[in-house]
Design a protein around this motif. Structure first.
Motif, short mmCIF file in Angstrom:
data_model
loop_
_atom_site.label_atom_id
_atom_site.label_comp_id
_atom_site.label_asym_id
_atom_site.label_seq_id
_atom_site.Cartn_x
_atom_site.Cartn_y
_atom_site.Cartn_z
N ILE A 41 0.86 -1.18 0.00
CA ILE A 41 0.00 0.00 0.00
C ILE A 41 0.89 1.23 0.00
O ILE A 41 1.64 1.46 0.94
CB ILE A 41 -0.93 0.02 1.22
N GLY A 42 0.81 2.00 -1.06
CA GLY A 42 1.63 3.21 -1.18
C GLY A 42 2.77 3.00 -2.15
O GLY A 42 3.52 2.02 -2.04
N ALA A 43 2.91 3.91 -3.12
CA ALA A 43 4.00 3.82 -4.10
C ALA A 43 4.83 5.10 -4.06
O ALA A 43 5.28 5.58 -5.10
CB ALA A 43 3.43 3.58 -5.50
N GLY A 44 5.03 5.63 -2.85
CA GLY A 44 5.85 6.82 -2.69
C GLY A 44 7.28 6.47 -2.36
O GLY A 44 7.84 5.50 -2.86
N GLY A 45 7.90 7.27 -1.48
CA GLY A 45 9.29 7.04 -1.13
C GLY A 45 9.54 5.67 -0.54
O GLY A 45 10.46 4.95 -0.95
N LEU A 46 8.70 5.26 0.42
CA LEU A 46 8.82 3.92 1.01
C LEU A 46 8.36 2.85 0.03
O LEU A 46 8.98 1.81 -0.12
CB LEU A 46 7.99 3.83 2.29
N LEU A 51 8.67 -2.13 -3.07
CA LEU A 51 8.35 -2.88 -4.28
C LEU A 51 9.61 -3.46 -4.90
O LEU A 51 9.63 -4.63 -5.32
CB LEU A 51 7.62 -1.98 -5.27
N LYS A 52 10.66 -2.69 -4.95
CA LYS A 52 11.95 -3.16 -5.49
C LYS A 52 12.49 -4.32 -4.66
O LYS A 52 12.91 -5.35 -5.20
CB LYS A 52 12.94 -2.00 -5.54
N ASN A 53 12.46 -4.17 -3.34
CA ASN A 53 13.00 -5.21 -2.46
C ASN A 53 12.23 -6.52 -2.59
O ASN A 53 12.82 -7.61 -2.69
CB ASN A 53 12.96 -4.75 -1.00
N LEU A 54 10.90 -6.43 -2.57
CA LEU A 54 10.09 -7.65 -2.66
C LEU A 54 10.32 -8.36 -4.00
O LEU A 54 10.40 -9.60 -4.06
CB LEU A 54 8.61 -7.31 -2.50
N SER A 55 10.43 -7.57 -5.06
CA SER A 55 10.60 -8.15 -6.39
C SER A 55 11.93 -8.87 -6.54
O SER A 55 12.06 -9.79 -7.35
CB SER A 55 10.51 -7.05 -7.46
N ILE A 62 2.72 -9.84 -6.55
CA ILE A 62 2.67 -8.62 -5.77
C ILE A 62 1.62 -7.68 -6.34
O ILE A 62 1.53 -7.51 -7.56
CB ILE A 62 4.05 -7.90 -5.77
N HIS A 63 0.82 -7.10 -5.48
CA HIS A 63 -0.12 -6.06 -5.87
C HIS A 63 0.32 -4.76 -5.21
O HIS A 63 0.82 -4.76 -4.08
CB HIS A 63 -1.54 -6.40 -5.43
N ILE A 64 0.14 -3.65 -5.89
CA ILE A 64 0.47 -2.34 -5.32
C ILE A 64 -0.67 -1.37 -5.60
O ILE A 64 -1.20 -1.33 -6.71
CB ILE A 64 1.82 -1.81 -5.87
N ILE A 65 -1.05 -0.62 -4.58
CA ILE A 65 -2.18 0.30 -4.71
C ILE A 65 -1.76 1.69 -4.24
O ILE A 65 -1.11 1.83 -3.20
CB ILE A 65 -3.41 -0.21 -3.92
N ASP A 66 -2.12 2.69 -5.04
CA ASP A 66 -1.82 4.08 -4.69
C ASP A 66 -2.75 4.97 -5.51
O ASP A 66 -2.92 4.75 -6.71
CB ASP A 66 -0.35 4.43 -4.99
N GLU A 92 1.11 2.48 -11.39
CA GLU A 92 1.28 1.92 -12.73
C GLU A 92 2.70 2.12 -13.25
O GLU A 92 3.29 1.21 -13.85
CB GLU A 92 0.26 2.55 -13.67
N VAL A 93 3.26 3.30 -13.02
CA VAL A 93 4.63 3.56 -13.49
C VAL A 93 5.64 2.71 -12.73
O VAL A 93 6.58 2.16 -13.31
CB VAL A 93 4.96 5.07 -13.35
N ALA A 94 5.46 2.59 -11.41
CA ALA A 94 6.37 1.78 -10.61
C ALA A 94 6.35 0.32 -11.06
O ALA A 94 7.39 -0.33 -11.16
CB ALA A 94 6.00 1.87 -9.13
#
Length: 428
Positions: A41-46, A51-55, A62-66, A92-94
């Motif tokens: 949850i969140g695609a900002g600084g954290l 997302l990079k670490n998990l990948s 992985i799902h990401i929502i922002d 989407e960009v991340a």
């Protein structure tokens, strides 16, 4: 495509503090890592770091929502974005950047350009763990109480790993619904919003923050009556910055910058990229341990301080019996007899451990004040000017709700003091 042999060795070598080493299975652990479904949850600084670490740690689904779009001010620390991405969805960009950079056909990342409140419960039920990199207190309270609701009502326990940063400081924590303290328990640890006297910002500003607050509180309403300021709109933030800068020049005040303006109007402290990286690493480390069981998870709160030195402190944050989410006791509040309901609402809105912005109050089987829908607000607004002693009985329980939060706060009111306002009596 990145080789996962280094990850396999981590899973194979069981940690020396593993409490169940005799039944631990490395193949099962690695399978769990690759088959688990994780929500960011969140695609900002954290969020970018997470997302990079998990990948790169073996997670495949992985799902990401922002809900936010990329702004120019994001580019100094949200490294998955470029100048050409400004105005596009962060999630989407991340997702596109990570998938193209890693190039693993087995990696699946699903972006959601939405608010977390727009997703239904079936969506959240589908995850093994949820990791939060939010800068919104309200959103973190919402997901915390939603997961506790699933645990209590459906016996579905989904761990929440929460991270947060402020400048050179940060924290990570593991929340196991019904078993550990929850996010709501620690509201009083959060920094209170800094406020400035209206007379100062209107007449004798001395700080750059005074000029920004003048533009935000006074000039905006004058120039755009009835329009709510949107701190996520770059054009509106630019207007606020230029207006505050002009005001500062009139009084010979220096230091009004665009980043400071954004920090004041959004009540945020500028983020430090290195702090984000450290806290994101800690959060992802906990997600890895939750899924693989290779080592015990954090119990349950880690604080990091990097402004004076490099210091971390880990402790078990205790549950609060009167927590609105995970507690079973009502919160006790002392109320002056001469207070009106309006004054009482102002008091509960200002309390750090409550933080409700648009509260509705019921007592017994009657409505004291309902902020929505409009029909009930119209029917109950007359109570706002009435004295509390005439609306409730001593020791009576009040239930407080907020349309933005899925919680009900129980409050036991104790009436005390004089029947009349002491200041009014003194003036008379």
């Amino acid at each position: 495509m990145r080789n996962l042999s280094s990850i396999q060795s981590l899973v194979t070598n069981v940690g020396q503090f593993n409490e169940y080493s005799d039944i631990y299975s490395a193949p099962d652990s690695f399978q769990a890592l690759q088959s688990s479904k994780v929500l960011v949850i969140g695609a900002g600084g954290l969020g970018c770091e997470i997302l990079k670490n998990l990948s790169m740690t073996g997670f495949r689904d992985i799902h990401i929502i922002d809900m936010d779009t990329i702004d120019l001010s994001n580019l100094n620390r949200q490294f998955l974005f470029r100048y050409a991405d400004i105005g596009k969805s962060k999630a989407e960009v991340a997702t596109k950047f990570i998938l193209e950079r890693i190039g693993n056909p087995d990696l699946k990342i699903t972006p959601h350009f939405k608010k977390i409140q727009e997703m239904n419960l079936d969506f959240y039920r589908s995850f093994q763990v949820i990791i939060s990199g939010l800068d919104s207190i309200e959103a973190r309270r919402w997901i915390n109480s939603t997961l506790y609701g699933l645990a209590e009502q459906e016996n579905i326990i989904i761990p929440l790993v929460d991270g947060g940063t402020e400048g050179f400081r940060g924290q990570s924590r593991v929340i196991i619904p019904t078993l550990t303290s929850c996010f709501e328990c620690s509201l009083d640890l959060l920094s209170a919003q800094t406020t400035y006297p209206v007379c100062t910002i209107a007449n004798t500003p001395r700080l750059p923050e005074h000029c920004i607050e003048w533009a935000s509180q006074l000039e905006w309403n004058k120039q755009f009556p009835g329009q709510k300021f949107d701190a996520d709109d770059p054009d509106q933030v630019e207007w606020m910055y230029q207006t505050a800068k002009t005001r500062a020049a009139e009084f010979g005040i220096e230091g009004v910058t665009r980043s400071l303006t954004l920090g004041v109007v959004k009540n945020i402290i500028p983020a430090i990229a290195s702090t984000n990286a450290i806290i994101a690493a800690s959060c992802c480390n906990e997600v890895f341990k939750i899924i693989t069981s290779v080592n015990p998870i954090l119990d349950n709160y880690m604080m990091y301080s990097g402004d004076d030195s490099i210091f971390t402190y880990t402790y078990s944050y205790a549950r609060k019996q009167n927590c609105a989410v995970c507690g079973n006791a009502a919160k006790k509040i002392a109320v002056q007899k001469w207070w009106t309901l309006q004054q009482f609402i102002h008091e509960i809105k200002s309390k750090q451990e409550i933080q409700m912005t648009n509260p509705s109050l019921t007592s017994g089987d009657k409505f004291l004040y309902m902020s929505s829908p409009p029909e009930l607000e119209e029917a109950t607004k007359a109570n706002l000017s009435k004295k509390m002693r005439g609306l409730i009985n001593p020791g009576e329980e009040i239930v407080i709700t907020d349309p933005n939060l899925p919680i009900s706060l129980r409050v036991i009111v104790h009436l005390e003091g004089d029947d009349d306002d002491p200041e009014f009596s003194l003036q008379a």
